[in-house]
Each structure stands twice: as structure tokens, then as C-alpha cells.
Design a protein around this motif. Structure first.
Motif, PDB file in Angstrom:
ATOM      1  N   ALA A  32       0.860  -1.232  -0.037  1.00 38.87           N
ATOM      2  CA  ALA A  32      -0.061  -0.012   0.005  1.00 38.87           C
ATOM      3  C   ALA A  32       0.972   1.056   0.043  1.00 38.87           C
ATOM      4  O   ALA A  32       0.671   2.130  -0.643  1.00 38.87           O
ATOM      5  CB  ALA A  32      -0.713  -0.023   1.510  1.00 38.87           C
ATOM      6  N   HIS A  33       1.787   1.253   0.518  1.00 36.83           N
ATOM      7  CA  HIS A  33       2.819   2.251   0.868  1.00 36.83           C
ATOM      8  C   HIS A  33       3.549   2.546  -0.634  1.00 36.83           C
ATOM      9  O   HIS A  33       3.508   3.661  -1.211  1.00 36.83           O
ATOM     10  CB  HIS A  33       3.956   2.294   1.758  1.00 36.83           C
ATOM     11  CG  HIS A  33       3.623   2.629   3.199  1.00 36.83           C
ATOM     12  ND1 HIS A  33       3.722   3.918   3.630  1.00 36.83           N
ATOM     13  CD2 HIS A  33       3.046   1.950   4.107  1.00 36.83           C
ATOM     14  CE1 HIS A  33       3.261   3.809   4.767  1.00 36.83           C
ATOM     15  NE2 HIS A  33       2.872   2.582   5.152  1.00 36.83           N
ATOM     16  N   ALA A  34       3.788   1.516  -1.206  1.00 35.49           N
ATOM     17  CA  ALA A  34       4.485   1.434  -2.535  1.00 35.49           C
ATOM     18  C   ALA A  34       3.808   2.016  -3.652  1.00 35.49           C
ATOM     19  O   ALA A  34       3.897   2.544  -4.550  1.00 35.49           O
ATOM     20  CB  ALA A  34       5.198   0.216  -3.049  1.00 35.49           C
ATOM     21  N   ARG A 139      20.939  -1.839  -1.132  1.00 36.03           N
ATOM     22  CA  ARG A 139      21.487  -1.670   0.046  1.00 36.03           C
ATOM     23  C   ARG A 139      20.580  -1.870   1.144  1.00 36.03           C
ATOM     24  O   ARG A 139      20.737  -2.406   2.342  1.00 36.03           O
ATOM     25  CB  ARG A 139      22.739  -0.603   0.092  1.00 36.03           C
ATOM     26  CG  ARG A 139      23.362  -0.563   1.469  1.00 36.03           C
ATOM     27  CD  ARG A 139      24.245   0.566   1.285  1.00 36.03           C
ATOM     28  NE  ARG A 139      24.894   1.100   2.656  1.00 36.03           N
ATOM     29  CZ  ARG A 139      24.009   1.883   3.524  1.00 36.03           C
ATOM     30  NH1 ARG A 139      22.938   2.397   2.937  1.00 36.03           N
ATOM     31  NH2 ARG A 139      24.549   2.077   4.844  1.00 36.03           N
ATOM     32  N   ASP A 140      19.684  -0.620   1.043  1.00 37.08           N
ATOM     33  CA  ASP A 140      18.763  -0.263   2.222  1.00 37.08           C
ATOM     34  C   ASP A 140      17.520  -1.252   2.113  1.00 37.08           C
ATOM     35  O   ASP A 140      17.018  -1.417   1.249  1.00 37.08           O
ATOM     36  CB  ASP A 140      18.581   1.116   2.404  1.00 37.08           C
ATOM     37  CG  ASP A 140      19.859   2.013   2.817  1.00 37.08           C
ATOM     38  OD1 ASP A 140      20.231   1.948   3.733  1.00 37.08           O
ATOM     39  OD2 ASP A 140      20.349   2.596   1.790  1.00 37.08           O
ATOM     40  N   GLY A 141      17.197  -1.811   3.512  1.00 33.42           N
ATOM     41  CA  GLY A 141      15.931  -2.406   3.448  1.00 33.42           C
ATOM     42  C   GLY A 141      14.831  -1.813   4.632  1.00 33.42           C
ATOM     43  O   GLY A 141      15.386  -0.820   5.045  1.00 33.42           O
ATOM     44  N   VAL A 142      13.843  -2.643   4.836  1.00 32.77           N
ATOM     45  CA  VAL A 142      12.926  -2.110   5.868  1.00 32.77           C
ATOM     46  C   VAL A 142      12.906  -3.323   6.844  1.00 32.77           C
ATOM     47  O   VAL A 142      12.265  -4.382   6.389  1.00 32.77           O
ATOM     48  CB  VAL A 142      11.479  -1.750   5.321  1.00 32.77           C
ATOM     49  CG1 VAL A 142      10.496  -1.490   6.307  1.00 32.77           C
ATOM     50  CG2 VAL A 142      11.838  -0.626   4.226  1.00 32.77           C
ATOM     51  N   GLY A 143      13.035  -3.093   8.302  1.00 34.36           N
ATOM     52  CA  GLY A 143      12.958  -4.071   9.062  1.00 34.36           C
ATOM     53  C   GLY A 143      11.965  -3.909  10.093  1.00 34.36           C
ATOM     54  O   GLY A 143      11.589  -2.767  10.520  1.00 34.36           O
ATOM     55  N   ALA A 166      12.760   4.881   5.616  1.00 32.12           N
ATOM     56  CA  ALA A 166      13.216   3.565   4.892  1.00 32.12           C
ATOM     57  C   ALA A 166      12.593   3.269   3.867  1.00 32.12           C
ATOM     58  O   ALA A 166      13.398   2.606   3.110  1.00 32.12           O
ATOM     59  CB  ALA A 166      13.276   2.437   6.271  1.00 32.12           C
ATOM     60  N   ILE A 167      11.375   3.317   3.978  1.00 32.38           N
ATOM     61  CA  ILE A 167      10.347   2.762   2.807  1.00 32.38           C
ATOM     62  C   ILE A 167      10.965   3.627   1.777  1.00 32.38           C
ATOM     63  O   ILE A 167      11.267   3.042   0.354  1.00 32.38           O
ATOM     64  CB  ILE A 167       8.878   2.801   3.107  1.00 32.38           C
ATOM     65  CG1 ILE A 167       8.521   2.040   4.033  1.00 32.38           C
ATOM     66  CG2 ILE A 167       8.259   2.737   1.701  1.00 32.38           C
ATOM     67  CD1 ILE A 167       7.114   1.856   4.502  1.00 32.38           C
ATOM     68  N   THR A 168      11.022   5.148   1.699  1.00 30.62           N
ATOM     69  CA  THR A 168      11.270   5.884   0.733  1.00 30.62           C
ATOM     70  C   THR A 168      12.885   5.527   0.175  1.00 30.62           C
ATOM     71  O   THR A 168      12.943   5.515  -1.061  1.00 30.62           O
ATOM     72  CB  THR A 168      11.200   7.315   0.949  1.00 30.62           C
ATOM     73  OG1 THR A 168       9.780   7.584   1.405  1.00 30.62           O
ATOM     74  CG2 THR A 168      11.755   8.399   0.176  1.00 30.62           C
ATOM     75  N   THR A 169      13.633   5.519   1.034  1.00 30.01           N
ATOM     76  CA  THR A 169      14.922   5.204   0.610  1.00 30.01           C
ATOM     77  C   THR A 169      15.156   3.702  -0.210  1.00 30.01           C
ATOM     78  O   THR A 169      15.817   4.144  -1.380  1.00 30.01           O
ATOM     79  CB  THR A 169      15.915   5.259   1.761  1.00 30.01           C
ATOM     80  OG1 THR A 169      15.809   6.235   2.370  1.00 30.01           O
ATOM     81  CG2 THR A 169      17.332   4.705   1.349  1.00 30.01           C
ATOM     82  N   MET A 170      14.540   2.955   0.384  1.00 29.82           N
ATOM     83  CA  MET A 170      14.690   1.545  -0.355  1.00 29.82           C
ATOM     84  C   MET A 170      13.997   1.565  -1.823  1.00 29.82           C
ATOM     85  O   MET A 170      14.384   1.102  -2.790  1.00 29.82           O
ATOM     86  CB  MET A 170      14.192   0.477   0.375  1.00 29.82           C
ATOM     87  CG  MET A 170      14.057  -0.948  -0.547  1.00 29.82           C
ATOM     88  SD  MET A 170      13.538  -2.436   0.520  1.00 29.82           S
ATOM     89  CE  MET A 170      11.606  -1.914   0.383  1.00 29.82           C
ATOM     90  N   LEU A 171      12.951   2.374  -1.752  1.00 26.12           N
ATOM     91  CA  LEU A 171      12.039   2.322  -3.285  1.00 26.12           C
ATOM     92  C   LEU A 171      12.780   3.211  -4.038  1.00 26.12           C
ATOM     93  O   LEU A 171      12.738   2.884  -5.423  1.00 26.12           O
ATOM     94  CB  LEU A 171      10.472   2.851  -2.842  1.00 26.12           C
ATOM     95  CG  LEU A 171       9.786   1.699  -2.389  1.00 26.12           C
ATOM     96  CD1 LEU A 171       8.421   2.426  -1.819  1.00 26.12           C
ATOM     97  CD2 LEU A 171       9.502   0.732  -3.027  1.00 26.12           C
ATOM     98  N   LEU A 174      15.538   0.990  -5.454  1.00 26.10           N
ATOM     99  CA  LEU A 174      14.940   0.079  -6.400  1.00 26.10           C
ATOM    100  C   LEU A 174      14.438   0.910  -7.550  1.00 26.10           C
ATOM    101  O   LEU A 174      14.804   0.064  -8.740  1.00 26.10           O
ATOM    102  CB  LEU A 174      13.848  -0.493  -5.711  1.00 26.10           C
ATOM    103  CG  LEU A 174      13.177  -1.923  -6.037  1.00 26.10           C
ATOM    104  CD1 LEU A 174      14.171  -2.994  -5.872  1.00 26.10           C
ATOM    105  CD2 LEU A 174      11.922  -2.312  -5.340  1.00 26.10           C
ATOM    106  N   LEU A 175      13.958   1.757  -7.625  1.00 28.33           N
ATOM    107  CA  LEU A 175      13.485   2.441  -8.649  1.00 28.33           C
ATOM    108  C   LEU A 175      14.683   2.855  -9.666  1.00 28.33           C
ATOM    109  O   LEU A 175      14.827   2.599 -10.760  1.00 28.33           O
ATOM    110  CB  LEU A 175      12.736   3.787  -8.474  1.00 28.33           C
ATOM    111  CG  LEU A 175      12.307   4.526  -9.683  1.00 28.33           C
ATOM    112  CD1 LEU A 175      11.240   3.581 -10.455  1.00 28.33           C
ATOM    113  CD2 LEU A 175      11.563   5.897  -9.233  1.00 28.33           C
ATOM    114  N   TRP A 176      15.918   3.559  -9.028  1.00 31.45           N
ATOM    115  CA  TRP A 176      16.922   3.871  -9.809  1.00 31.45           C
ATOM    116  C   TRP A 176      17.548   2.635 -10.661  1.00 31.45           C
ATOM    117  O   TRP A 176      17.685   2.414 -11.748  1.00 31.45           O
ATOM    118  CB  TRP A 176      18.120   4.431  -8.920  1.00 31.45           C
ATOM    119  CG  TRP A 176      19.074   5.089  -9.783  1.00 31.45           C
ATOM    120  CD1 TRP A 176      19.281   6.277 -10.081  1.00 31.45           C
ATOM    121  CD2 TRP A 176      20.221   4.337 -10.169  1.00 31.45           C
ATOM    122  NE1 TRP A 176      20.387   6.280 -10.775  1.00 31.45           N
ATOM    123  CE2 TRP A 176      21.297   5.095 -10.940  1.00 31.45           C
ATOM    124  CE3 TRP A 176      20.789   2.848 -10.028  1.00 31.45           C
ATOM    125  CZ2 TRP A 176      22.239   4.864 -11.487  1.00 31.45           C
ATOM    126  CZ3 TRP A 176      21.937   2.726 -10.718  1.00 31.45           C
ATOM    127  CH2 TRP A 176      22.692   3.561 -11.268  1.00 31.45           C
TER     128      TRP A 176
END
Length: 192
Positions: A32-34, A139-143, A166-171, A174-176
Motif C-alpha cells: 500500500a505504501h509503494a 543496500r537499504d531495506g525495511v525491518g 526507510a521505505i522511501t530510501t529503499m524504493l 529500487l527505482l533507480w
């Protein structure tokens, strides 16, 4: 819409099939966040919804073919995994192994959960699995720690500033990678 500017097709894979699991709550919370982003086209692949065989057959079953086809269609992945005994579940490894070429030259991010470690041991072990499949892990994930008061009574994570970041950084990562690898795959086949 041209492929180069189309939203990145991202599959959120819910990796637990255990009865009474919380992975479906966490996976759908993350999806839902993504889905709020207009640069991502988000789908959910819940392994509990597939009837996979208990042994690896010589000929793929319809469920195996359907899962592999969904992996082939996606351009990026977020794997939602619990940590069971300092690793990830066998159901997830089995599903990962049903595809091979379909993972190649695509990015993978992780949302992990567990008691105390936030599932980080499972996340780190999954990195080596996906690297072996020629995927790129971000590199970054969500725990999510299930014991620190960061989830409600249904094990739905609370939205905190730290978790949102954390969600924004990972997405973003991932997008890049997803867009870069989309361009690279269009330019030339992956050298496997």
C-alpha cells in the motif's frame, strides 16, 4: 506510454506460508505504501496463494509456471520475509528456485520482520541467494521488530517517520536500479 517512461513493474513477494503468519499484513502494508507512488506499478505475489508441489518435479506444475511468469513480467522485486531460526523460510527458497533467468538483471529489495533482530539475518542470507541468480540487491531495506511496540495487535506496522524514510530510501534505490537495468536489458541481452 513508452516503455522507457512507463512506471516500473514491481512485485511484492510475501514469502511466508505459515499458518497464523503476519507476513500477509506486513506485505500488504508495504505494498500500500509503494502503490502511493506513480512511478511504480505494484503487484503482490503471495506464496500462500500458490499450490506448489512438495518436491521439485521434472515438469513444472501450473502453479510453478504461473509464479515464474509473474516473476518474468516484473522488473523489480521486494521480498517480504520473516526470520525463522536466523534464516528465511523454506517456502520462499522453493519459490525462488522455480525461476532462474526471470530474476536476472533485476533489482531486489527486502522487508524483513522478526523478534528482536527485525529479520535482518534472513535479509542478509537472501542477498547471497539473489546475487547467485544475477539479480542486484539494494543496500537499504525495511525491518520490522515484532517485539518493540512498533506493530499493532494485528501485527500491522505503525507508520513512523523513521519507517517512512526507510521505505522511501529503499524504493528510490529500487527505482533507480530498475530503470537503469530496464534500459540495459533493452540495449543488449544479459550475459549469463
Amino acid at each position: 506510454m513508452k516503455e522507457a517512461t512507463a512506471p516500473l513493474r514491481m512485485a511484492v513477494i510475501i514469502g511466508s506460508t505459515r499458518e497464523g503468519r503476519v507476513g500477509d499484513s506486513i506485505g500488504r502494508w508495504f505494498a500500500a505504501h509503494a502503490a502511493r507512488r506513480d512511478d511504480l506499478d505494484v503487484s503482490v505475489l503471495d506464496l500462500a496463494g500458490y499450490t506448489f508441489p512438495s518436491t521439485f518435479p521434472a515438469v513444472p506444475t501450473p502453479a510453478m509456471r504461473a509464479f515464474s511468469a509473474a516473476v518474468a513480467t516484473a522488473e523489480a522485486f521486494v521480498v517480504v520475509t520473516p526470520e525463522y531460526n536466523r534464516s528465511f523460510p523454506a517456502s520462499l527458497k522453493q519459490a525462488i528456485d522455480f525461476a532462474y533467468d526471470e530474476w536476472q538483471a533485476k533489482p531486489v529489495g527486502f522487508v524483513s520482520y522478526g523478534a528482536g533482530s527485525s529479520g535482518l539475518y534472513a535479509m542478509e542470507q537472501l542477498r547471497t541467494v539473489f546475487i547467485g541468480l544475477h539479480a542486484v540487491t539494494v543496500r537499504d531495506g525495511v525491518g520490522v521488530d515484532l517485539l518493540d511496540g512498533g506493530v499493532d495487535d494485528r501485527c500491522m506496522p505503525y507508520d513512523t517517520d523513521e519507517r517512512e524514510q526507510a521505505i522511501t530510501t529503499m524504493l528510490d534505490q529500487l527505482l533507480w536500479w530498475g530503470l537503469a537495468l530496464r534500459t540495459a536489458r533493452a540495449a543488449r541481452p544479459f550475459a549469463s
